[in-house]
Design an enzyme around this catalytic site. Structure first.
Site, PDB file in Angstrom:
ATOM      1  N   HIS A 121       0.808  -1.216   0.000  1.00 51.60           N
ATOM      2  CA  HIS A 121       0.000   0.000   0.000  1.00 51.60           C
ATOM      3  C   HIS A 121       0.838   1.260   0.000  1.00 51.60           C
ATOM      4  O   HIS A 121       0.520   2.227  -0.672  1.00 51.60           O
ATOM      5  CB  HIS A 121      -0.942  -0.001   1.195  1.00 51.60           C
ATOM      6  CG  HIS A 121      -2.141  -0.833   0.950  1.00 51.60           C
ATOM      7  ND1 HIS A 121      -3.060  -0.496  -0.018  1.00 51.60           N
ATOM      8  CD2 HIS A 121      -2.541  -1.994   1.470  1.00 51.60           C
ATOM      9  CE1 HIS A 121      -3.987  -1.410  -0.061  1.00 51.60           C
ATOM     10  NE2 HIS A 121      -3.697  -2.354   0.838  1.00 51.60           N
TER      11      HIS A 121
ATOM     12  N   ARG B  17      16.038  -8.255 -13.443  1.00 47.72           N
ATOM     13  CA  ARG B  17      16.486  -9.042 -12.296  1.00 47.72           C
ATOM     14  C   ARG B  17      15.381 -10.045 -11.977  1.00 47.72           C
ATOM     15  O   ARG B  17      14.221  -9.680 -11.939  1.00 47.72           O
ATOM     16  CB  ARG B  17      16.707  -8.142 -11.084  1.00 47.72           C
ATOM     17  CG  ARG B  17      17.711  -7.039 -11.337  1.00 47.72           C
ATOM     18  CD  ARG B  17      17.948  -6.282 -10.030  1.00 47.72           C
ATOM     19  NE  ARG B  17      18.998  -5.306 -10.188  1.00 47.72           N
ATOM     20  CZ  ARG B  17      18.785  -4.021 -10.440  1.00 47.72           C
ATOM     21  NH1 ARG B  17      17.553  -3.564 -10.549  1.00 47.72           N
ATOM     22  NH2 ARG B  17      19.790  -3.195 -10.578  1.00 47.72           N
TER      23      ARG B  17
ATOM     24  N   ARG C 105      18.284 -11.652 -16.741  1.00 51.11           N
ATOM     25  CA  ARG C 105      19.450 -12.140 -16.033  1.00 51.11           C
ATOM     26  C   ARG C 105      19.047 -13.334 -15.169  1.00 51.11           C
ATOM     27  O   ARG C 105      18.050 -13.265 -14.443  1.00 51.11           O
ATOM     28  CB  ARG C 105      20.018 -11.039 -15.126  1.00 51.11           C
ATOM     29  CG  ARG C 105      21.284 -11.490 -14.397  1.00 51.11           C
ATOM     30  CD  ARG C 105      21.841 -10.416 -13.508  1.00 51.11           C
ATOM     31  NE  ARG C 105      20.965 -10.174 -12.360  1.00 51.11           N
ATOM     32  CZ  ARG C 105      21.210  -9.248 -11.426  1.00 51.11           C
ATOM     33  NH1 ARG C 105      22.271  -8.484 -11.529  1.00 51.11           N
ATOM     34  NH2 ARG C 105      20.391  -9.080 -10.421  1.00 51.11           N
TER      35      ARG C 105
ATOM     36  N   GLU D 192      31.471  -8.206 -13.950  1.00 47.31           N
ATOM     37  CA  GLU D 192      31.405  -7.528 -12.654  1.00 47.31           C
ATOM     38  C   GLU D 192      32.503  -7.971 -11.694  1.00 47.31           C
ATOM     39  O   GLU D 192      32.450  -7.690 -10.508  1.00 47.31           O
ATOM     40  CB  GLU D 192      30.015  -7.679 -12.020  1.00 47.31           C
ATOM     41  CG  GLU D 192      29.417  -9.048 -12.148  1.00 47.31           C
ATOM     42  CD  GLU D 192      27.931  -9.115 -11.768  1.00 47.31           C
ATOM     43  OE1 GLU D 192      27.418  -8.176 -11.165  1.00 47.31           O
ATOM     44  OE2 GLU D 192      27.305 -10.140 -12.082  1.00 47.31           O
TER      45      GLU D 192
ATOM     46  N   ASN E 189      28.428  -1.832 -10.048  1.00 49.77           N
ATOM     47  CA  ASN E 189      28.384  -1.901  -8.582  1.00 49.77           C
ATOM     48  C   ASN E 189      29.312  -2.982  -8.060  1.00 49.77           C
ATOM     49  O   ASN E 189      30.160  -2.740  -7.207  1.00 49.77           O
ATOM     50  CB  ASN E 189      26.974  -2.193  -8.079  1.00 49.77           C
ATOM     51  CG  ASN E 189      25.958  -1.205  -8.587  1.00 49.77           C
ATOM     52  OD1 ASN E 189      26.293  -0.311  -9.354  1.00 49.77           O
ATOM     53  ND2 ASN E 189      24.725  -1.359  -8.169  1.00 49.77           N
ATOM     54  N   ASP E 190      29.124  -4.213  -8.569  1.00 53.36           N
ATOM     55  CA  ASP E 190      29.979  -5.295  -8.108  1.00 53.36           C
ATOM     56  C   ASP E 190      31.411  -5.122  -8.601  1.00 53.36           C
ATOM     57  O   ASP E 190      32.356  -5.413  -7.880  1.00 53.36           O
ATOM     58  CB  ASP E 190      29.424  -6.659  -8.552  1.00 53.36           C
ATOM     59  CG  ASP E 190      28.461  -7.229  -7.504  1.00 53.36           C
ATOM     60  OD1 ASP E 190      28.526  -6.790  -6.336  1.00 53.36           O
ATOM     61  OD2 ASP E 190      27.659  -8.110  -7.850  1.00 53.36           O
TER      62      ASP E 190
ATOM     63  N   ARG F 233      30.418  -1.192   0.274  1.00 55.12           N
ATOM     64  CA  ARG F 233      29.934   0.182   0.398  1.00 55.12           C
ATOM     65  C   ARG F 233      28.838   0.318   1.451  1.00 55.12           C
ATOM     66  O   ARG F 233      28.447   1.417   1.816  1.00 55.12           O
ATOM     67  CB  ARG F 233      29.428   0.689  -0.938  1.00 55.12           C
ATOM     68  CG  ARG F 233      28.161   0.025  -1.369  1.00 55.12           C
ATOM     69  CD  ARG F 233      27.553   0.832  -2.453  1.00 55.12           C
ATOM     70  NE  ARG F 233      26.693  -0.025  -3.232  1.00 55.12           N
ATOM     71  CZ  ARG F 233      25.928   0.424  -4.179  1.00 55.12           C
ATOM     72  NH1 ARG F 233      25.954   1.682  -4.486  1.00 55.12           N
ATOM     73  NH2 ARG F 233      25.158  -0.395  -4.835  1.00 55.12           N
TER      74      ARG F 233
ATOM     75  N   CYS G 290      25.093  -1.533 -17.043  1.00 60.58           N
ATOM     76  CA  CYS G 290      23.805  -1.598 -16.348  1.00 60.58           C
ATOM     77  C   CYS G 290      23.937  -1.308 -14.856  1.00 60.58           C
ATOM     78  O   CYS G 290      23.002  -1.416 -14.110  1.00 60.58           O
ATOM     79  CB  CYS G 290      23.132  -2.949 -16.559  1.00 60.58           C
ATOM     80  SG  CYS G 290      23.978  -4.303 -15.733  1.00 60.58           S
TER      81      CYS G 290
END
Lengths: 580, 106
Positions: A192, A299, A335, A434, A457-458, A468, A505
């Site tokens: 909600h 994902r 992926r 990655e 990121n990785d 991080r 990405c």
């Protein structure tokens, strides 16, 4: 300062003093009454229902005048429940049979129903409807216990609302002039809080896990509904950045509406493809709305998370098919499961590893759980006939893993052949880059992959050996570090030599200051979080490739992260001041 | 037997429908279903393989948790059983509860 990562469910940015909304979780003790009291107690149940119906009818009417379609629907459903005789009978029967109080009977019966939704129902959307039942319970209990409703109706200053989970009544009571954002510990995209935040146009982040435990009422909280983070007690620099960002966001978004239909093309005519990263099938529409040209990263872990049982092939197929149909002939890169580390499956939830991010995660996890992996590949292949599906393996660290994963894919194809089930035989098979090992061996991997997608990121975490999420070292985490940039350059060059597609990405693709650099490094496809697509497109349309190339050359010659990130920000500010 | 005679006088009608809208029989469709069923005098029950629900009770209907693709048997008993069945089938299968069908072509 504490940074919490969750799921962005409603775009925008807000910053303000936080109001912690009590979960109103009444726990009603079992109290027995004298059997002669039962009729009076049953009358109390009836009165409670009557009063609650009255209250809700008034709320529904108010929403009617305010034009709140979605919220009005929710109240209409609750009214049907309160008027449902079989529900009331179940409660009065319990009072009668066990001589218990009205409060206890109401709470017991409604929690039974809620737990039926929570544990007995497979569909995530249906499961979240338990929140509706709790809301009805609370409304009845408030009447029975005589507790006055205060919540968020009497605000006099702007706040961001923080809660474990929000009920429809709480969210509908929000005064839009004062509630600037929502953050909750629990919830998903269909909760909600998410639905209401989107309909009110205020930013929201959910699934922050333990946010309510680290925040106290009155703390300053930043809610970044674009990146899916909440920051508790941000430092001055962060506050300043976000204040500026939040002021300009609305104006900018308005302006960006206009470029939604225009192509992502630099001033000197180089076409840049902009795709969306999504986590749930229902985000596909958002990607289209924002002008995305496909899905660069679908994902699939959501299929495994927040549910009691593992997803069967048909469920997976339907989730993929739903998205593929939205995009028809435009690409959807699916992926395979990136489970392990911080995301577990049902059967392995308890298996703790000493160092999960260097452990059995992602493609390694799939290669050791072949039944699960094959089920997913079957579902993806079946969906491949519906549009332009590509399959992508995450966290590949060496060529053997890629060969093994491809071999399993071929096994699954043979199975499908035998069963006469159609699929796209020429489906593109790509990998995420990655890890430093994948980046350094990109020229080898490129021979057996149809495309690369750089997960910044990785790649940053593994290259710099920095978590991080760990406040003590998080300042060391930066994709602008020369080590990360050199690896990226290697990957992009090797992809060019092998003539395969390469995209980015990771989050850097969503950050305006990195866009020029990525273009200059040779990237022509970016996949990003949907709300950022218009802004990134605006950056692209404001620059020339020549400028980007010059910038990349300059940056690659620099030796410190600080120098590079400063340079990138300055360059960005010149092309699109409002985005920085 | 009296019960049997009463049943004989009444009209009994049955059909099986498939839930085809994207999100299944969630709250709002359940509300439409219950509202429509409530307009008929007949007793109406809905069942999946495991449970029976009173079509006029939103609690029982939502607890069926019928997702997309679920097949439900609807049984009506009473003077307007046939109209009830037709109207409910139309709501579920033709109007899809007024929701857009799942994207793309099937």
């Amino acid at each position: 300062m504490e940074i919490k990562k969750g799921i962005a469910v409603s775009p925008g940015v807000s910053i303000g003093k936080c109001l912690i909304v009590d979960s109103e979780d009444y726990r009603i003790p079992r109290r027995e009454i004298d059997s002669s009291q039962r009729m009076a107690e049953i009358q109390r149940v009836r009165n409670g229902f009557r009063d609650a119906i009255e209250e809700l009818t008034a709320l529904e009417r108010a929403q009617d005048e305010a034009g709140g379609g979605r919220i009005k629907d929710i109240f209409a459903v609750h009214l049907r429940f309160l008027r449902d005789r079989s529900l009331r009978r179940r409660i009065t029967d319990l009072v009668h049979a066990e001589s218990v109080t009205a409060e206890y009977a109401v709470s017991t019966v409604l929690r039974e129903i809620a737990s039926h939704f929570e544990t007995g129902v497979k569909d995530a959307y249906m499961r979240e409807r338990a929140a509706d039942i709790y809301d009805i319970e609370r409304r009845l209990l408030r009447r029975l216990l005589g507790t006055k409703r205060e919540d968020i109706l009497h605000l006099t200053e702007e706040v961001v609302v923080v809660a474990r989970e929000l009920s429809p009544t709480q969210t509908a009571g929000f005064n839009r002039d004062y509630v600037r954002g929502i953050a909750s510990d629990a919830g998903g995209r269909t909760s909600h809080a998410a639905i209401v935040a989107r309909s009110l146009g205020i930013p929201a982040v959910v699934a922050l896990e333990d946010l309510t435990e680290v925040v106290r009422g009155g703390d300053t909280v930043v809610i970044d509904g674009n990146r899916g983070i909440a920051i508790v007690n941000p430092d001055d620099e962060t506050v300043r950045q976000y204040e500026a960002y939040s002021r300009e966001f609305v104006a900018l978004e308005h302006k960006l509406d206009a470029i939604r239909e225009k192509p992502g093309v630099t001033r000197d005519g180089v076409r840049i493809k902009l795709l969306g990263n999504i986590e749930f099938p229902d985000e596909a529409e958002a990607v289209l709305e924002k002008g995305g040209e496909g899905i660069g990263l679908y994902r699939t872990e959501f299929l495994y998370l927040n549910r009691p049982t593992e997803p069967v092939e048909q469920e997976q197929y339907e989730a993929y098919a739903e998205t593929v149909r939205v995009f028809q002939d435009r690409r959807v890169v699916i992926r395979t499961f990136d489970l392990g580390a911080d995301k577990y499956t049902q059967s392995r939830r308890a298996a703790a590893e000493p160092n999960p991010f260097l452990g059995l995660r992602s493609i390694r996890f799939c290669l050791q759980n072949l039944t699960m992996f094959k089920t997913q590949l079957r579902a993806i292949l079946r969906a491949s006939v519906l549009g332009q599906v590509k399959v992508m393996f995450p966290l590949i660290t060496n060529i053997q893993e890629l060969m093994q994963a491809k071999m399993i894919l071929h096994d699954v194809m043979e199975d499908l052949d035998e069963e006469g089930i159609p699929y796209n035989r020429d489906i593109d098979v790509g990998i995420m880059i990655e890890t430093p090992s994948a980046a350094l061996t990109a020229s080898t991997l490129a021979r057996d992959a149809d495309f690369f997608s750089i997960g910044t990121n990785d790649l940053t975490q593994y290259t710099l050996a920095v978590d991080r999420g760990n406040e003590l070292v998080s300042t060391l985490y930066s994709a602008a570090d020369p080590a990360v940039l050199r690896l990226m350059r290697t990957v992009i060059q090797d992809a060019y030599k092998a003539q395969i597609d390469v995209s980015v990405c990771g989050e850097t693709a969503s950050e305006p200051e990195y866009v020029m650099l990525l273009l200059g490094l040779g990237v022509r496809t970016l996949s990003l979080t949907p709300p950022m697509i218009p802004e990134i497109k605006q950056v692209i349309r404001s620059v020339t490739l020549e400028e980007c190339n010059a910038l990349a050359r300059k940056v690659l010659a620099m030796n410190s992260e600080r120098q590079i990130s400063g340079y990138l920000r300055n360059a960005g500010r010149k092309v699109l001041p409002e985005a920085f | 037997m009296q019960m049997g005679e009463r049943v004989l006088e009444k009209l009994v009608c049955e059909t099986t429908v498939e839930i085809r809208n994207a999100d299944g029989l969630h709250m709002r469709p359940a509300m439409q279903f219950v509202d429509l069923a409530g307009r008929f005098a007949s007793d109406i029950t809905v069942s999946n393989d495991e449970t029976h629900a009173d079509a006029k009770s939103i609690m029982q209907m939502t607890m069926l948790a019928a997702g997309r693709g679920t097949r439900l048997r609807i049984r009506a008993e009473g003077s307007d059983a046939e109209e009830a069945i037709n109207a409910l089938r139309e709501l579920v299968e033709t109007h899809l509860f007024g929701e857009p069908p799942p994207a793309g072509k099937d």
